[in-house]
Design a protein around this motif. Structure first.
Motif, short mmCIF file in Angstrom:
data_model
loop_
_atom_site.label_atom_id
_atom_site.label_comp_id
_atom_site.label_asym_id
_atom_site.label_seq_id
_atom_site.Cartn_x
_atom_site.Cartn_y
_atom_site.Cartn_z
N GLY A 1 31.19 34.41 40.64
CA GLY A 1 31.88 35.55 41.22
C GLY A 1 30.98 36.26 42.22
N TRP A 2 31.60 37.11 43.01
CA TRP A 2 30.85 37.84 44.01
C TRP A 2 31.20 39.32 43.87
CZ3 TRP A 2 32.92 33.09 44.57
CH2 TRP A 2 32.09 32.07 45.07
N ILE A 3 30.18 40.16 43.80
CA ILE A 3 30.42 41.60 43.74
C ILE A 3 30.05 42.17 45.10
CG2 ILE A 3 29.80 43.78 42.63
CD1 ILE A 3 29.05 42.11 40.15
N TYR A 4 31.00 42.84 45.72
CA TYR A 4 30.76 43.40 47.05
C TYR A 4 30.51 44.90 46.92
CZ TYR A 4 32.57 39.00 48.78
OH TYR A 4 32.76 37.67 49.03
N SER A 5 29.52 45.34 47.63
CA SER A 5 29.21 46.76 47.61
C SER A 5 28.40 47.09 48.85
CB SER A 5 28.41 47.12 46.35
OG SER A 5 28.02 48.45 46.42
N ALA A 6 28.52 48.34 49.33
CA ALA A 6 27.80 48.72 50.55
C ALA A 6 26.30 48.73 50.27
CB ALA A 6 28.26 50.09 51.02
N GLY B 1 32.19 33.06 29.98
CA GLY B 1 33.53 33.56 29.70
C GLY B 1 34.39 33.54 30.94
N ASN B 2 35.61 34.00 30.82
CA ASN B 2 36.49 33.86 31.97
C ASN B 2 36.39 35.04 32.93
OD1 ASN B 2 38.62 35.82 31.69
ND2 ASN B 2 39.54 34.55 30.09
N ALA B 3 36.82 34.80 34.15
CA ALA B 3 36.60 35.73 35.24
C ALA B 3 37.35 37.04 35.03
CB ALA B 3 37.01 35.08 36.56
N GLY B 4 38.54 36.94 34.46
CA GLY B 4 39.35 38.14 34.24
C GLY B 4 38.63 39.12 33.33
N ASP B 5 38.03 38.55 32.26
CA ASP B 5 37.30 39.41 31.32
C ASP B 5 36.12 40.07 32.00
OD1 ASP B 5 39.08 38.58 29.48
OD2 ASP B 5 37.72 37.14 28.47
N TYR B 6 35.45 39.27 32.82
CA TYR B 6 34.27 39.79 33.50
C TYR B 6 34.67 40.89 34.46
CZ TYR B 6 29.58 39.68 35.46
OH TYR B 6 28.32 40.01 35.84
N VAL C 1 35.18 39.43 43.50
CA VAL C 1 36.00 38.26 43.78
C VAL C 1 35.55 37.13 42.86
CG1 VAL C 1 36.54 36.47 45.48
CG2 VAL C 1 36.45 38.86 46.17
N GLU C 2 36.50 36.59 42.12
CA GLU C 2 36.11 35.49 41.24
C GLU C 2 36.15 34.18 42.00
OE1 GLU C 2 39.20 33.79 38.70
OE2 GLU C 2 40.14 35.78 38.80
N LYS C 3 35.56 33.14 41.41
CA LYS C 3 35.41 31.86 42.08
C LYS C 3 36.75 31.31 42.57
CE LYS C 3 33.81 28.24 39.77
NZ LYS C 3 32.76 27.53 39.03
N ALA C 4 37.75 31.38 41.68
CA ALA C 4 39.04 30.77 42.03
C ALA C 4 39.69 31.45 43.23
CB ALA C 4 39.97 30.81 40.84
N GLU C 5 39.29 32.71 43.50
CA GLU C 5 39.91 33.42 44.61
C GLU C 5 39.11 33.35 45.90
OE1 GLU C 5 40.48 37.33 43.15
OE2 GLU C 5 42.32 36.82 42.08
N HIS C 6 37.92 32.81 45.78
CA HIS C 6 37.07 32.71 46.97
C HIS C 6 37.78 31.81 47.98
CE1 HIS C 6 33.63 31.33 49.40
NE2 HIS C 6 33.16 32.54 49.13
#
Lengths: 234, 734
Positions: B35-40, B188-193, B209-214
């Motif tokens: 997953g990717w966490i976006y932040s300024a 674990g799964n992306a939704g939980d995370y 953004v989780e992997k499947a949505e990238h």
């Protein structure tokens, strides 16, 4: 009576590799219109070859075959087909009816190849099968099937009926019936009937007997008073 | 036939399994982020917090920034300044491994390097935020985050215009690197995370953004799904037909050996040895065919697809992969043939030798209903014969019909795909979008600059954003298109009729409505990607769009919803060549249609392959069955020939039957093909909406091909009829 068929010095050779087999060696004879002819010979004598040449199933290597004034030996495949359709009524040892068609349909089938209007039922009646018109070949006995095959052959009013061992697959009683029918065709309707067989007894019933042996004519004899088929000593 | 069936199955299967295995290996080798966490601003504090989350296993910061490469066409290069590069690792092809302490090196994208003819050792410079950096290329390779990489202006990548580059954080011109992306790996799964993140760290970051949505991962997996679908349908159709043909062939081969079997039996061979002999005969043939298919299929067929795919997707390896499934299918094929031959031989060998030695007595025809109606009398011999022949050989008739059905279904499918792709192009690039150029606005551009450009090119501003829509329990990502009054983009319904979306209306695309199971009057909520502000909208209209699914609304409506209007592109009728500082990139309609054509190249190939195999199938089926029936009716044909039927008439006799079956098979094949096509389009990915249809021309072409094949096969038999030895055929027993 006029001459219908004339074989002049007909030669037929089969080639296989370097070997040349001469199945018919300078054969000459004539057959008149309306004659009941029996061609006799042991197996391997060239009967089938003769029949094939006469029936337009095969072409001669040499010599002339004149039928009704036409030189059959010069015909190509298409003309031979035409010749078979218009001139020759075949009757086979194994009847060769079309299993998918009923008796009457087998007879009327001929409408597709000759320009004659055929009333299948009437023709079947002439061979005594009017009650079996709608049966399929597999539902008929051998003798009945052969009668359908005769009906099929005569329906198109051919120049000659060519019969290859017509009783070969039948018991003797049924065979007599069939031969009787063929003889009647010749006598009453002036149809030329040619029967190829190895059964010498039949010779006495013929107008003309052509005996062949080793691809050559052994003897041609004419019966002035041929016997009736039913009177032959079977 | 066994060969052909297994060949196609294993070939197409190998292609799709290959894609999956190759991409998975690639993802695994490079440790693609979960997953990717976006932040300024990702400070150490935040990283610690993320690390402290129980399910986080690994995380690593990077600065991802858009830059322009110093080339004449101003390519967009996405720069990654990485802290470590242990997650989503750069996959090196040439040069040296990415070195985190190297401040002067850059590792660039292979496709871009190829397009620009760059080599290791060359220098390259980028400009971002007014800063230009020049670095030496130290390595060339791929990245798992860029299997699919296209600009916002077009869905199809043009590697001359777009690329990516990796550098060490030390290469960043300032000391303090303003990291903006956190790559994370977690259990674990992306939704939980996702929920864990929003629970514990709400407010500290912009989005996750989780992997499947990238975009890269999802695009490629959609592509794989498509291939899987194709490898699901077509080969199965082939296998089924191959098996059916195998069945008939084996039964018939054996029944032709009937007298032989009789002779063997008469000579004292045991049943077992006879059965063994004939079963093994079929067994070896099928086995060899299957093995060849297993080997050759995966080696050849994928090679037809991969080249065009590798033009779009960046994967280091394009290898067909073998799957055990293929072997199972092949084994099934062999077992089937064994069973069939066993049953066929047994039925013969169980008879007593005296019967066996003679040919099977012909099946008895019977008169049925059809003969009783008046029409029968008027039917020609040809029609009667064929009708009864078909009736007597129902199985053969059925097989022929099924074979032709398969052929015409595949043809309908192939031509339907062809038409669908063309329709899509026409629909999207002529019916909906009428502009000549689309100018993508730089994110940093200010409003007045944008307005100046808009005025200069006499264009209309539009806003396109990625959004996420939720209805009930279904969440789908889609797109939002915000339009002011413009003639340049005109939404249509599925019949291509332009529809007017009023200022206070929201229209949802048909496909999205189907996916979410909503309709006019329903209320759904959505948020713009990158912001977590969810808003509710009620759907007023439904429009249809072949490649973009989501909402269309006006700026007024957007305002009403309380969302900011930020134009992302300017569309204009004019052809724009000039550069504007506020404009990131310009693409013309011509570019877009050209890249669309490139994308669909692999599709064309598939279509040709389909047509080829469908035709082959029809020929094999018709010839095979024709040949078998020909030997059965040889005697009849010979009789007819002796009686004086011309070759042409006999050919017509056989042709009639072929044509009847072809006609029936064709008619039955149409709905089947349509149905397969429908499934295909529906499974073509969430963003595509294509209606199954086939043009009249192609429909006629399908008919022509089907019937031409039937006639062609018939011609093959006319030689046989000509050469038929009348004398030989008339001998023998009845």
């Amino acid at each position: 009576m006029s001459t219908l068929i004339e074989f002049k010095d007909v030669v037929k050779e089969y080639k296989s590799g370097d070997n040349v087999l001469r199945a018919m060696d300078n054969v000459s004879f004539t057959i008149d219109e309306g004659e009941f002819v029996v061609i006799l010979g042991p197996s391997g004598a060239g009967k089938s070859t003769l029949l094939n040449l006469l029936g337009g199933l095969d072409s001669a290597t040499n010599g002339q075959i004149i039928v009704d004034g036409e030189h059959v030996e010069n015909f190509d495949d298409n003309e031979l087909t035409e010749y078979r359709a218009n001139n020759v009524g075949f009757i086979f040892q194994f009847y060769n009816l079309i299993p998918n068609l009923t008796a009457v349909e087998n007879v009327e089938l001929m409408k597709d190849i000759v320009d004659v209007d055929i009333d299948g039922c009437a023709v079947l009646k002439s061979v005594g099968l009017e009650n079996h018109a709608n049966q399929f070949p597999a539902q008929l006995s051998g003798g009945e099937q052969q009668r359908v095959s005769i009906a099929r052959a005569v329906a198109k009013q051919p120049t000659m009926l060519l019969c290859d061992e017509p009783t070969g697959a039948l018991d003797s009683k049924t065979g007599v019936l069939i031969l009787n029918l063929l003889q009647e065709m010749s006598n009453d309707k002036n149809t030329t009937v040619i029967i190829v067989t190895h059964n010498a007894i039949l010779a006495e019933a013929a107008d003309k007997v052509i005996r062949i042996k080793n691809g050559q004519i052994e003897d041609i004899s004419i019966n002035v008073n041929p016997k009736k088929v039913e009177d032959l000593d079977w | 036939m066994a060969f052909l069936g297994v060949f196609v199955f294993a070939g197409v299967g190998g292609e799709s399994v290959g894609l999956e295995v190759n991409s998975n290996n690639f993802y695994q080798d490079t440790n693609l982020a979960d997953g990717w966490i976006y932040s300024a601003n990702l400070d150490n504090d935040f990283v610690d917090k993320v690390n402290n989350l129980s399910s986080t296993t690994q995380c690593e910061r990077q600065l991802v920034i858009d830059s322009v490469g110093n080339f004449s066409n101003d390519p967009d290069i996405t720069l990654h300044f990485v802290e470590n590069n242990t997650i989503s690792k750069f996959y090196l092809l040439e040069g040296e491994e990415l070195n985190i302490s190297d401040a002067d090196g850059v590792w660039i994208d292979k496709s871009f390097a190829d397009a620009k003819d760059l080599n290791v050792g060359d220098n390259i410079s980028f400009t971002f935020n007014g800063i230009t950096v020049e670095k030496e290329i130290k390595g060339i390779g791929y990245s798992p985050e860029y299997v699919y990489h296209a600009s916002t202006a077009s869905v199809i990548p043009d590697f001359n215009k777009i690329g990516f580059a990796y550098m060490s954080y030390k290469a960043f011109p300032m000391d303090n690197v303003p990291y903006n992306v956190l790559n994370v790996k977690f259990d674990g799964n992306a939704g939980d995370y996702d929920s864990l993140l929003s629970d514990k760290l709400a407010g500290d970051y912009n989005s996750f953004v989780e992997k499947a949505e990238h975009s890269s991962v999802s695009q490629f997996s959609e592509e794989m799904d498509q291939h899987k679908m194709m490898s699901g349908i077509f080969p199965v159709v082939f296998i089924l037909i191959a098996m059916l043909i195998l069945l008939t062939t084996m039964t018939r081969i054996i029944s032709h050996q009937r007298t032989q079997i009789g002779i063997l039996k008469a000579n004292g061979f045991t049943n077992t040895s006879i059965i063994f002999h004939y079963v093994s005969y079929g067994f070896w043939l099928v086995l060899i065919g299957s093995i060849l298919g297993l080997i050759i299929g995966p080696l050849t067929l994928p090679q037809l697809f991969y080249p065009s795919m590798s033009a779009t997707y960046k994967l280091p390896s394009w290898q067909p992969v073998w799957s055990m499934d293929f072997v199972y299918v092949a084994v099934l094929m062999v077992i089937m043939s064994l069973i069939v031959s066993y049953l066929a031989v047994r039925s013969i060998s169980n008879e007593n030798p005296a019967d066996t030695i003679r040919p099977k007595s012909p099946k008895v025809s019977s008169s049925g209903f059809v003969e009783k109606i008046g029409v029968w009398k008027r039917l020609s011999f040809n029609a009667r014969w064929n009708y009864r022949d078909a009736k007597r050989n129902k199985f053969r008739a059925l097989m022929t019909v099924i074979g032709v059905m398969g052929c015409s279904a595949l043809l309908v499918c192939a031509f339907g795909m062809y038409d669908g792709m063309n329709d899509l192009k026409e629909w999207e690039y002529s019916q909906i979008n009428h502009y000549d150029s689309k100018l993508v606005i730089d994110e940093d551009a200010i409003t007045s600059e944008i307005n100046d450009v808009a005025e200069d090119v006499n264009g209309d501003k539009i806003m396109e954003s990625a959004i996420e829509i939720e209805a009930g329990n279904i969440k789908k990502s889609g797109s939002l298109l915000v339009l002011n009054d413009t003639d340049l983009i005109t939404p249509t319904d599925y019949d291509w009729n332009k529809i007017k979306i009023a200022n206070d209306e929201v229209s949802i695309s048909q496909k999205m409505a189907d996916l979410l199971d909503v309709g006019v009057g329903d209320t759904v909520k959505f948020h713009i990607m990158g912001s977590d502000k969810w808003v509710n909208v009620t759907i007023n209209k439904i429009h249809a769009d072949p490649i973009s699914q989501g909402f269309v609304m006006s700026t007024d409506k957007l305002d009403d919803l309380g969302l900011n209007y930020t134009p992302t592109s300017i569309v204009t009728e004019k052809h724009v060549d000039s550069n504007y500082s506020a404009i990131k990139s310009t693409s013309s309609m011509k570019d877009m249609t050209a890249s669309w054509d490139e994308l669909t190249e692999s599709m064309w190939l598939l279509i040709y392959i389909l047509i080829f195999f469908a035709s082959l199938l029809a020929i094999v089926v018709l010839y095979n069955l024709g040949l078998l029936s020909f030997t059965e009716i040889e005697r009849e044909i010979a009789t007819l020939k002796v009686l004086g039927f011309k070759t042409g008439a006999l050919r017509r006799l056989l042709l009639t039957q072929n044509l009847w079956f072809t006609a029936i098979g064709f008619v039955l094949g149409l709905p089947v093909g349509y149905y397969i096509l429908k499934i295909m389009w529906e499974s073509s990915g969430d963003s595509f909406y294509i209606l199954p249809s086939i043009s009249i021309t192609n429909f006629i072409l399908t008919a022509i091909i089907t019937f031409a094949l039937s006639i062609f096969v018939n011609l093959l038999f006319s030689r046989k009829i000509k050469k038929l030895d009348m004398v030989e055929s008339l001998k023998g027993v009845e």
